[in-house]
Design an enzyme around this catalytic site. Structure first.
Site, short mmCIF file in Angstrom:
data_model
loop_
_atom_site.label_atom_id
_atom_site.label_comp_id
_atom_site.label_asym_id
_atom_site.label_seq_id
_atom_site.Cartn_x
_atom_site.Cartn_y
_atom_site.Cartn_z
N ARG A 57 42.64 34.74 35.99
CA ARG A 57 42.11 35.91 35.58
C ARG A 57 42.89 37.20 35.50
O ARG A 57 43.09 37.96 34.41
CB ARG A 57 40.90 36.31 36.15
CG ARG A 57 39.26 35.91 35.85
CD ARG A 57 38.79 35.75 36.91
NE ARG A 57 39.18 34.62 37.72
CZ ARG A 57 39.06 33.33 37.57
NH1 ARG A 57 38.42 32.81 36.70
NH2 ARG A 57 39.48 32.39 38.24
N THR A 58 43.62 37.43 36.60
CA THR A 58 44.24 38.62 36.78
C THR A 58 45.32 38.60 35.95
O THR A 58 45.76 39.66 35.16
CB THR A 58 44.47 38.88 38.26
OG1 THR A 58 43.60 38.68 39.16
CG2 THR A 58 45.22 40.27 38.48
N LYS A 86 66.55 32.04 44.46
CA LYS A 86 67.96 32.12 44.85
C LYS A 86 68.63 32.92 45.72
O LYS A 86 69.55 33.48 46.15
CB LYS A 86 68.93 32.43 43.64
CG LYS A 86 68.96 31.51 42.37
CD LYS A 86 69.59 32.04 41.31
CE LYS A 86 69.45 30.84 40.04
NZ LYS A 86 70.13 31.75 38.91
N ARG A 107 52.08 40.36 41.67
CA ARG A 107 51.03 39.84 42.60
C ARG A 107 52.30 38.87 43.62
O ARG A 107 52.98 38.17 43.12
CB ARG A 107 50.01 38.55 42.10
CG ARG A 107 49.43 37.86 43.03
CD ARG A 107 48.10 36.90 42.66
NE ARG A 107 47.07 37.87 42.48
CZ ARG A 107 45.93 37.36 42.07
NH1 ARG A 107 45.73 36.15 42.19
NH2 ARG A 107 44.88 38.08 41.67
N HIS A 135 43.63 44.72 46.30
CA HIS A 135 43.46 44.12 44.94
C HIS A 135 42.64 45.19 44.00
O HIS A 135 41.76 45.22 43.85
CB HIS A 135 42.47 42.80 44.90
CG HIS A 135 42.83 41.99 43.81
ND1 HIS A 135 43.33 42.40 42.55
CD2 HIS A 135 42.45 40.65 43.46
CE1 HIS A 135 43.31 41.60 41.60
NE2 HIS A 135 42.80 40.65 41.99
#
Ligand code: NCD
Length: 338
Positions: A57-58, A86, A107, A135
């Site tokens: 969703r986000t 890396k 995120r 959030h």
């Protein structure tokens, strides 16, 4: 607070008036989200969407929100497909990617990581969830949903009665939502969690400081009787040291139609940030609620697009010009109610 050019890292940056401002812009986005018209106001702009934890969703709603405003989206998902694998630092990644983008959503599993990234970024950064911390865009869309759902009933955010259920210790959505609720008056919050997964004290204290009535419970049925909103959440399995540990709590609080009918007031609204864990051993919101008109979870997910469009419009300073770039829709768009 002025959102133009700003990072959105925490709900603490918002005051009540700012939230009203975001919601008003979100309301104005509805015709675009419903494909009644299109706008090209962000034509040429690029969103860097960087998701280092699972997301449906986000990630997709941030991307769609940007596309619906006419902008393009470049995505990086997972550490393995990024140079972080890396050994590149967040600082270097931020310096580089901010040269390619107009705004970045990110995120990341580490609390505070998105703020660290933002410090090095040359463009605004929106926190799409930093570990168990915050959030903010979810909390805004949750509050927007609560406001909308209660409006029909002649109720407002002041005086709200809400039960938050599940893994309140690790759930960033409830951390951010409860913090936003401190901006409102006379809220009653019932926190239902296993003792080990209780809401961290700092959030409880902030609610009490705001003058709200906080009730702590570890039992579902006796605690959902006098609330407007039941906000269920998933056991945040990825924050536990093992799956077995998470299994101890999974399925502890299950809401289904029979329990709803027996214990909830009529028309109690059911919310969940999603994903709901629908596996048999969890099943926190049973599928037999799907026909219940008070199940607001998909309206809530739809609202995510409106609120995220509003955030982009305000950050990039186009909230007043969106309609100047509007055009008719060329295609047939069939969508039934959520
Ligand atoms: C939540 C999250 O990622 O914090 N999901 C979401 O963004 N809608 C809740 C969860 O994963 O349980």
């Amino acid at each position: 607070m002025q959102l133009l050019g700003a990072h959105i890292l925490s709900v603490n940056q918002f005051e009540r008036g700012d939230i009203e401002g975001v919601f008003n812009v979100a309301d104005a986005m509805a015709p675009y989200a419903a494909r009644q018209k299109v706008t090209r106001v962000l034509e040429g702009a690029i969103l860097g969407n960087m998701f280092f934890e699972p997301s449906t969703r986000t990630r997709v709603s941030f991307g769609c929100a940007f596309n619906l405003l006419g902008g393009d989206v470049r995505e990086t998902t997972g550490f393995q497909s990024s140079a972080i694998a890396k050994g590149e630092s967040l600082y270097d990644t931020a310096r580089v990617l901010s040269g390619y983008s107009d705004v970045i959503c990110m995120r990341h599993p580490e609390p505070g990581s998105v703020a660290e990234f933002a410090e090095a970024s040359r463009v605004p950064v929106v926190n799409g969830g930093d570990g168990a911390n915050e959030h903010p865009s979810q909390a805004l869309l949750d509050l927007y949903t609560i406001r909308k759902e209660l409006e029909h009933k002649g109720r407002a955010l002041d005086g709200l009665r809400i039960a938050m259920i599940g893994d309140l210790k690790h759930g960033r959505t409830v951390h951010s939502l409860s913090t936003l609720l401190t901006l409102y008056r006379n809220v009653q919050v019932t926190l239902i969690a296993p003792d080990e997964l209780a809401m961290p004290e700092k959030y409880v204290e902030a609610l009490r400081q705001a003058g709200h009535r906080v009730t702590i419970s570890s039992e579902l049925s006796s605690s959902i009787g006098e609330v407007d909103i039941v906000y269920s959440t998933r056991i945040q399995e990825e924050r536990f040291t093992s799956k077995e540990e998470a299994d101890m709590y999974r399925g502890r609080f299950r809401l289904n139609q029979a329990i709803y009918t027996q214990y909830c007031e009529p028309n109690t609204v059911i919310m969940h940030p999603l994903p709901r864990d629908s596996r048999a051993d969890a099943n926190e919101l049973d599928n037999d609620l799907n026909q219940n008109p008070n199940l607001a979870i998909f309206r809530q997910a739809d609202n995510g697009v409106l609120v995220r469009m509003a955030l982009f419009a305000l950050i990039l300073g186009v909230e007043k010009t969106v309609d100047d770039y509007a055009k008719p829709v060329n295609w047939y768009h069939r969508r039934s109610a959520p």
